[in-house]
Design an enzyme around this catalytic site. Structure first.
Site, PDB file in Angstrom:
ATOM      1  N   ASN A  94      13.739  63.250  32.901  1.00 47.20           N
ATOM      2  CA  ASN A  94      12.558  64.098  32.971  1.00 47.20           C
ATOM      3  C   ASN A  94      12.973  65.461  32.421  1.00 47.20           C
ATOM      4  O   ASN A  94      13.599  66.254  33.113  1.00 47.20           O
ATOM      5  CB  ASN A  94      12.105  64.196  34.434  1.00 47.20           C
ATOM      6  CG  ASN A  94      10.844  65.019  34.600  1.00 47.20           C
ATOM      7  OD1 ASN A  94      10.392  65.673  33.654  1.00 47.20           O
ATOM      8  ND2 ASN A  94      10.292  65.001  35.800  1.00 47.20           N
ATOM      9  N   ARG A 114      10.067  60.540  30.903  1.00 41.59           N
ATOM     10  CA  ARG A 114       8.748  61.023  31.311  1.00 41.59           C
ATOM     11  C   ARG A 114       8.197  61.854  30.160  1.00 41.59           C
ATOM     12  O   ARG A 114       8.843  62.808  29.710  1.00 41.59           O
ATOM     13  CB  ARG A 114       8.876  61.893  32.558  1.00 41.59           C
ATOM     14  CG  ARG A 114       7.552  62.510  32.926  1.00 41.59           C
ATOM     15  CD  ARG A 114       7.705  63.530  34.016  1.00 41.59           C
ATOM     16  NE  ARG A 114       6.390  64.027  34.391  1.00 41.59           N
ATOM     17  CZ  ARG A 114       6.164  65.272  34.767  1.00 41.59           C
ATOM     18  NH1 ARG A 114       7.147  66.141  34.833  1.00 41.59           N
ATOM     19  NH2 ARG A 114       4.958  65.653  35.098  1.00 41.59           N
ATOM     20  N   HIS A 133       0.048  63.647  36.288  1.00 47.73           N
ATOM     21  CA  HIS A 133       0.633  63.019  37.487  1.00 47.73           C
ATOM     22  C   HIS A 133       0.284  61.529  37.543  1.00 47.73           C
ATOM     23  O   HIS A 133       0.296  60.922  38.615  1.00 47.73           O
ATOM     24  CB  HIS A 133       0.098  63.641  38.803  1.00 47.73           C
ATOM     25  CG  HIS A 133       0.545  65.033  39.066  1.00 47.73           C
ATOM     26  ND1 HIS A 133      -0.261  65.946  39.709  1.00 47.73           N
ATOM     27  CD2 HIS A 133       1.712  65.667  38.836  1.00 47.73           C
ATOM     28  CE1 HIS A 133       0.380  67.096  39.830  1.00 47.73           C
ATOM     29  NE2 HIS A 133       1.579  66.953  39.300  1.00 47.73           N
ATOM     30  N   ARG A 184      -1.145  77.829  40.191  1.00 47.05           N
ATOM     31  CA  ARG A 184      -2.307  77.654  39.298  1.00 47.05           C
ATOM     32  C   ARG A 184      -3.612  77.744  40.075  1.00 47.05           C
ATOM     33  O   ARG A 184      -3.706  77.242  41.199  1.00 47.05           O
ATOM     34  CB  ARG A 184      -2.247  76.287  38.603  1.00 47.05           C
ATOM     35  CG  ARG A 184      -1.108  76.159  37.641  1.00 47.05           C
ATOM     36  CD  ARG A 184      -1.050  74.775  37.019  1.00 47.05           C
ATOM     37  NE  ARG A 184       0.347  74.362  36.910  1.00 47.05           N
ATOM     38  CZ  ARG A 184       0.772  73.102  36.984  1.00 47.05           C
ATOM     39  NH1 ARG A 184      -0.092  72.119  37.140  1.00 47.05           N
ATOM     40  NH2 ARG A 184       2.048  72.827  36.892  1.00 47.05           N
ATOM     41  N   MET A 200       4.299  75.935  51.177  1.00 47.91           N
ATOM     42  CA  MET A 200       3.410  75.706  52.319  1.00 47.91           C
ATOM     43  C   MET A 200       4.104  75.968  53.655  1.00 47.91           C
ATOM     44  O   MET A 200       3.475  76.383  54.622  1.00 47.91           O
ATOM     45  CB  MET A 200       2.868  74.276  52.236  1.00 47.91           C
ATOM     46  CG  MET A 200       1.692  73.991  53.112  1.00 47.91           C
ATOM     47  SD  MET A 200       0.320  75.169  52.977  1.00 47.91           S
ATOM     48  CE  MET A 200      -0.583  74.563  51.558  1.00 47.91           C
ATOM     49  N   GLY A 212       5.251  66.829  47.864  1.00 46.30           N
ATOM     50  CA  GLY A 212       5.850  67.752  48.843  1.00 46.30           C
ATOM     51  C   GLY A 212       4.946  68.186  49.977  1.00 46.30           C
ATOM     52  O   GLY A 212       5.295  68.059  51.154  1.00 46.30           O
ATOM     53  N   ASN A 236       4.609  66.171  53.752  1.00 46.70           N
ATOM     54  CA  ASN A 236       5.267  66.930  54.827  1.00 46.70           C
ATOM     55  C   ASN A 236       4.366  67.816  55.674  1.00 46.70           C
ATOM     56  O   ASN A 236       4.714  68.129  56.810  1.00 46.70           O
ATOM     57  CB  ASN A 236       6.367  67.823  54.224  1.00 46.70           C
ATOM     58  CG  ASN A 236       7.470  66.999  53.593  1.00 46.70           C
ATOM     59  OD1 ASN A 236       8.141  66.238  54.274  1.00 46.70           O
ATOM     60  ND2 ASN A 236       7.638  67.132  52.292  1.00 46.70           N
ATOM     61  N   GLU A 249       8.188  58.868  41.442  1.00 44.42           N
ATOM     62  CA  GLU A 249       7.882  58.796  40.015  1.00 44.42           C
ATOM     63  C   GLU A 249       9.048  58.203  39.216  1.00 44.42           C
ATOM     64  O   GLU A 249       8.838  57.484  38.252  1.00 44.42           O
ATOM     65  CB  GLU A 249       7.518  60.193  39.496  1.00 44.42           C
ATOM     66  CG  GLU A 249       6.139  60.610  39.985  1.00 44.42           C
ATOM     67  CD  GLU A 249       5.861  62.100  39.859  1.00 44.42           C
ATOM     68  OE1 GLU A 249       6.287  62.849  40.751  1.00 44.42           O
ATOM     69  OE2 GLU A 249       5.226  62.497  38.885  1.00 44.42           O
TER      70      GLU A 249
END
Ligand code: ADP
Length: 403
Positions: free
Chosen positions: A10, A94, A183, A244, A286, A333, A337, A387
């Site tokens: 990747n 990828r 994605h 974003r 987060m 993520g 979680n 992935e």
């Protein structure tokens, strides 16, 4: 075929993530990351999972992707897993943007390289880095199949009604402006894993997948096929993300240019890098945002509320797109979680058959699991994405078929 290993690469603009897998049992033999390529302080972190040894770190200047991949090959070689091994079946890359043409993983040849290059205007940040990774890997092992697995491929099944923007058709087509979605590898993997969790085939279920990482996207998957997704021409559209903005009125851009006297590049940077959670409260993690909320921080609270509001709008929208929903799956993520995000995303949606069991939602773990109450009309699930495994699986299936 005796060669059963797949190296997954990747390649980003200044980083290369990699994993070496053995496809006999999908086990991971090694993984690692080269960061800050092109800087003096580059770093290679390598974890030899097969031998159970601890991670090794190397710091120092790594000039370019060529040097990075050679350093990776050297590290793999130390554990007897070098790129020269006859057990290596293929390298899976990828590739972020495959446009409309690449609907499936593809063995890379000159024509494929040219097409990925042709798509650079719609993926200026990602496709050049992906191409560099492919060229570097091909130079190291020219005899080996190099396979491109596209982020956009899973979304190519979207109907025109979902994929087209309501703008002048000629202009849109001339510049290839449409919803491509991203994605896709994760949405494909998670929607299938969710079906499996329900004991069903992918063709038997409708799933809303919420991929909530630093980048975030939602998709509506009908009987195994994507019918809508929140990211668009670029990964900027849709949900509130780490940095974003996601959806905004497009006229905000004209306004900032005319009234705010900002340049197009400045607005691009604003919306892609200085917006989302970071723009709203200064943090994009987060965990940190939840900690600040617990301390009574109002800006963190508002950022969280805006994030959740958008997420709920997409759940509602995709519920309507699908008509009937079997499962909502949280991944990446944040999705895997952050229990408070999952609880808030479906709070009060009992009339849609959506609910989260507080006890189940609080359980942590790496396995796919249900967090909805027993007997719920719609399953709510946490389904960790993978992935790399998906890229390796698709790559291996393709080279086995072609050999
Ligand atoms: P990406 O692959 O898009 O960079 P990830 O899927 O790894 O991102 O998600 C990274 C994000 O996940 C972090 O920015 C953070 O917000 C969130 N995250 C990771 N671990 C936790 C956790 N334990 N609790 C809450 N959020 C978490």
């Amino acid at each position: 075929m005796s060669a059963t290993r797949v190296l997954v690469l990747n390649s980003g603009s200044s980083s290369v993530k990699y994993q070496l897998l053995d496809m006999r049992d999908s086990s991971r033999l090694a993984s690692g990351l080269v960061e800050r390529i092109g800087e003096r302080s580059s770093r290679l972190t390598h974890t030899p999972l097969a031998t159970g040894g601890g991670s090794r770190e190397w710091a120092g200047p790594i000039a370019d992707h060529d040097a990075a991949l050679k350093a990776v090959a050297e590290e793999l070689g130390k554990d007897g897993l070098g790129l020269d091994s006859p057990e290596l079946a293929a390298i899976g890359h990828r590739v972020v943007h495959g446009g409309r043409r690449f609907t499936a993983p593809t063995v890379i040849d000159d024509a494929v390289l040219a097409e990925i290059e042709r798509l650079i205007p719609v993926a200026p940040l990602h496709n050049p880095a992906n191409l560099t990774g492919i060229r570097t890997a091909t130079a190291l092992r020219p005899d080996l199949p190099q396979v491109a697995v596209f982020d956009t491929a899973f979304h190519t099944t979207m109907p025109e009604a979902a994929a087209r923007y309501a703008i002048d058709v000629e202009t849109a087509d001339a510049h290839r402006v449409r919803r491509y979605g991203f994605h896709g590898t994760s949405h494909a993997y998670v929607s299938r894993a969710t079906a499996k969790l329900l004991g069903k085939a992918p063709e038997e279920v409708n799933v809303i997948v919420l991929h909530l990482g630093n980048g975030a996207s939602a998709s509506a998957v009908e009987k195994g096929r994507c019918v809508d997704t929140s990211m668009g021409l670029t990964p900027l559209e849709g949900l509130v993300m780490g940095t974003r903005s996601g959806d905004i009125d497009p006229a905000v851009i004209f306004h900032l240019a005319r009234v705010g006297e900002m340049s197009i590049d400045e607005i691009d940077t604003l919306l892609n890098k200085k917006s989302g959670l970071v723009g709203l409260c200064g943090d994009n993690d987060m965990r940190e945002i939840r900690r600040r909320i617990d301390e009574g921080d109002e800006r963190a609270r508002l950022a969280f509320d805006i994030y959740i509001h958008r997420l709920r709008k997409y759940i509602g929208a995709y519920y309507a797109v699908l008509g009937q929903v079997d499962a909502v799956a949280f991944t990446a993520g944040v999705g895997e979680n952050a229990a408070p995000v999952r609880a808030a995303a479906v709070a009060g949606l009992g009339s849609l058959g959506l609910a989260v069991d507080e006890g189940l939602n609080a359980v942590r773990g790496d396995a796919p699991r249900l967090i909805s109450p027993a007997g719920a009309r719609v399953a709510v699930a946490v389904v960790p994405t993978d992935e790399e495994l998906e890229i390796a699986t698709q790559t291996y299936a393709l080279v086995k078929k072609t050999n």
